[in-house]
Write a protein that holds these residues in place. Structure first.
Motif, PDB file in Angstrom:
ATOM      1  N   GLN A   1      52.810 -38.767   0.980  1.00  0.00           N
ATOM      2  CA  GLN A   1      52.185 -38.977  -0.326  1.00  0.00           C
ATOM      3  C   GLN A   1      51.062 -37.952  -0.456  1.00  0.00           C
ATOM      4  O   GLN A   1      50.175 -37.875   0.404  1.00  0.00           O
ATOM      5  N   ILE A   2      51.092 -37.179  -1.535  1.00  0.00           N
ATOM      6  CA  ILE A   2      50.131 -36.096  -1.737  1.00  0.00           C
ATOM      7  C   ILE A   2      49.518 -36.235  -3.129  1.00  0.00           C
ATOM      8  O   ILE A   2      50.197 -36.639  -4.067  1.00  0.00           O
ATOM      9  N   VAL A   3      48.227 -35.924  -3.223  1.00  0.00           N
ATOM     10  CA  VAL A   3      47.555 -35.829  -4.525  1.00  0.00           C
ATOM     11  C   VAL A   3      47.175 -34.379  -4.743  1.00  0.00           C
ATOM     12  O   VAL A   3      46.771 -33.684  -3.814  1.00  0.00           O
ATOM     13  N   ARG A   4      47.347 -33.912  -5.974  1.00  0.00           N
ATOM     14  CA  ARG A   4      47.011 -32.538  -6.333  1.00  0.00           C
ATOM     15  C   ARG A   4      46.426 -32.544  -7.728  1.00  0.00           C
ATOM     16  O   ARG A   4      46.689 -33.456  -8.509  1.00  0.00           O
ATOM     17  N   ALA A   5      45.643 -31.486  -8.043  1.00  0.00           N
ATOM     18  CA  ALA A   5      45.011 -31.460  -9.361  1.00  0.00           C
ATOM     19  C   ALA A   5      45.037 -30.082  -9.981  1.00  0.00           C
ATOM     20  O   ALA A   5      44.870 -29.066  -9.302  1.00  0.00           O
ATOM     21  N   ILE A   6      45.229 -30.098 -11.299  1.00  0.00           N
ATOM     22  CA  ILE A   6      44.926 -28.942 -12.127  1.00  0.00           C
ATOM     23  C   ILE A   6      43.476 -29.189 -12.545  1.00  0.00           C
ATOM     24  O   ILE A   6      43.183 -30.182 -13.218  1.00  0.00           O
TER      25      ILE A   6
END
Length: 174
Positions: free
Chosen positions: A23-28
């Motif tokens: 499970q990964i979180v990423r952001a613009i």
């Protein structure tokens, strides 16, 4: 605008088996001037040698929800506190070389304040992580330029559709 939901395969390495999900979180991440913030990663490992542009983010730790993990990762890698504006979408992709299935949860975030980065030793010594501040057009160009490498192709396949969706969403929030 509905959330983007992409299912991508590893087009660069043969799939033998997958032995774990991550499970990964990423952001613009954007600022008031609509400049985008990314990490620049310099690698020389099993995936090969290269310099890549990527969204900031990382693995969700045990006991963390997506929001907590995202705010922690952005503080660590970019040194920023953010408002999470919305979820852009989810990209499910694979890294066959390391037998991993990634579930990337992407969010659109606006910078509230800048502080100190808290990079890990691996991020400093192995990946030489640094911050890139780019216009939308510069970011699209940077992603397209890295498609000549196998890993660069996988990163671009995952992130360019998300960046394009974010660019459309920004007008709702800025």
């Amino acid at each position: 605008m509905p959330e983007l939901n992409l299912e991508l395969q590893d087009t660069q390495w043969p799939k033998t088996y997958i032995d774990h999900d991550r499970q990964i979180v990423r952001a613009i991440v954007v600022d008031d001037q609509q400049k985008y913030y990314f990490v620049r990663v310099q690698r020389d490992d099993d995936f090969g040698k290269g310099i890549f542009i990527e969204t900031s983010g990382g693995g969700v730790e045990a006991g963390e929800d997506l929001t907590t993990a995202l705010k922690r990762e952005l503080k660590e890698e970019l040194g920023v506190n953010v408002d999470i504006l919305c979820k852009i979408g989810t990209v499910s992709d694979y890294y066959s070389l390391i037998h991993r299935h990634n579930i990337n949860n992407y969010f659109l975030c606006k910078i509230v304040s800048f502080g100190e980065k808290h990079l890990t030793q691996a991020e400093i010594e192995d990946f030489h992580l640094s911050t890139l501040k780019l216009t939308y057009e510069e970011a699209v160009d940077a992603y397209k330029k890295q498609t000549s490498t196998k890993l660069g192709q996988l990163i671009t396949n995952r992130e360019l559709p998300i960046l394009k969706q974010a660019e459309e969403l920004i007008s709702n929030y800025m």
